[in-house]
Design a protein around this motif. Structure first.
Motif, short mmCIF file in Angstrom:
data_model
loop_
_atom_site.label_atom_id
_atom_site.label_comp_id
_atom_site.label_asym_id
_atom_site.label_seq_id
_atom_site.Cartn_x
_atom_site.Cartn_y
_atom_site.Cartn_z
N HIS A 1 0.81 -1.22 0.00
CA HIS A 1 0.00 0.00 0.00
C HIS A 1 0.84 1.27 0.00
CE1 HIS A 1 -3.21 -2.78 1.01
NE2 HIS A 1 -2.60 -3.10 2.13
N LEU A 2 2.14 1.17 -0.18
CA LEU A 2 2.99 2.37 -0.19
C LEU A 2 3.18 2.89 -1.61
CD1 LEU A 2 5.88 1.58 2.34
CD2 LEU A 2 3.77 2.86 2.76
N PHE A 3 3.33 4.19 -1.73
CA PHE A 3 3.76 4.80 -2.98
C PHE A 3 5.27 4.59 -3.11
CE2 PHE A 3 -0.27 6.80 -2.32
CZ PHE A 3 -0.74 7.15 -3.59
N ASP A 4 5.76 4.66 -4.34
CA ASP A 4 7.19 4.43 -4.58
C ASP A 4 8.05 5.34 -3.72
OD1 ASP A 4 6.61 2.45 -6.39
OD2 ASP A 4 6.88 3.72 -8.16
N GLU A 5 7.66 6.62 -3.60
CA GLU A 5 8.47 7.57 -2.83
C GLU A 5 8.53 7.17 -1.36
OE1 GLU A 5 5.74 8.08 -4.81
OE2 GLU A 5 5.43 10.24 -4.87
N GLU A 6 7.43 6.65 -0.84
CA GLU A 6 7.40 6.21 0.55
C GLU A 6 8.25 4.96 0.73
OE1 GLU A 6 2.89 7.56 1.83
OE2 GLU A 6 3.17 5.71 0.69
N ARG A 7 8.13 4.04 -0.21
CA ARG A 7 8.89 2.80 -0.12
C ARG A 7 10.39 3.09 -0.11
NH1 ARG A 7 6.47 0.67 -3.98
NH2 ARG A 7 4.75 -0.28 -2.81
N GLU A 8 10.81 4.06 -0.91
CA GLU A 8 12.23 4.42 -0.95
C GLU A 8 12.70 5.02 0.37
OE1 GLU A 8 12.61 7.08 -4.23
OE2 GLU A 8 12.10 5.56 -5.75
#
Length: 238
Positions: free
Chosen positions: A25-32
């Motif tokens: 459920h994370l956006f790519d920016e959050e995952r990074e």
């Protein structure tokens, strides 16, 4: 827990365990942002954002990245104010429309003693004296931890309004053990909210399931229009 100490203008979501796997459920920016973090940090980061987006959805807002700023505070979508908290056994998020709420903050902690040496760093002499008295009356609450949590909530409410740090020594907490409330007298000039200087932050606290929770809510001036001025505090009533 959090829902019990915030007004109805604030939408809350909470969980007593991680409801999502790391990265779900994370956006790519959050995952990074947490790619190099340990798994436990990834889990709490993921779950609290999952909860925050669920709360935003209840306000009719679309899902969006919620990235931490340099201080670690979540950056909310335009028109939204909010707060997050996580500790062992609890994660929660609270959001509100910015036209109703100037600032909202939440904090949760285990109902256990602070580590050795921390109390002297985070409290004033007057607060430590109060903790001794409160402990004699209500030994079921670890008041040192509650004062720490209250100051965390005060900082979380202060920072979005001022964009500067607030030291533990710059707010004095007074707790009402019967009403489940506290007040934080700012020992530095308070922030301006809708043209009014706010010298005291009001808060609520709650104890349940081996946890302590605190919250501060500062309403917009328009939300106080129906409250007689003689009864108003410097900030939002509950």
């Amino acid at each position: 827990m959090i829902e019990a100490i915030l007004p109805g203008t604030v939408v809350t979501e909470a969980a007593y365990d991680d409801e999502a796997r790391p990265g779900d459920h994370l956006f790519d920016e959050e995952r990074e942002t947490v790619a190099q973090a340990v798994e436990s940090r990834q889990r709490e980061f993921t779950t609290v954002r999952y909860l925050a987006r669920r709360a935003l959805g209840r306000l009719g807002r679309p899902a969006a990245p919620i990235l931490p700023n340099r201080r670690g505070a979540p950056q909310w979508p335009d028109g939204i104010v909010g707060s997050m908290t996580h500790c062992a056994g609890y994660r929660a998020a609270a959001v509100s429309p910015a036209e109703l709420t100037a600032s909202v903050s939440i904090d949760a902690e285990p109902n256990g003693p602070l580590p050795d040496g921390v109390l002297e760093v985070v409290t004033l002499p007057s607060e430590r004296a109060a903790i001794v008295s409160l402990t004699e009356r209500r030994p079921d609450v670890h008041w040192d931890r509650l004062f720490f949590s209250a100051k965390e909530s005060v900082f979380k409410a202060w920072y979005p309004l001022t964009a500067r740090e607030l030291d533990f020594s710059e707010a004095e907490i007074v707790v009402d053990p019967r009403e489940g409330t506290f007040s934080a007298r700012l020992l530095v000039p308070g922030p301006l909210i809708d043209g009014r200087r706010v010298p005291v932050f009001p808060g609520h606290w709650h104890q349940a399931r081996g946890l302590l929770a605190t919250a501060v809510h500062l309403a917009r001036e328009s939300e106080l229009d129906d409250v007689p001025r003689a009864r108003r505090g410097p900030v939002s009533p509950y």
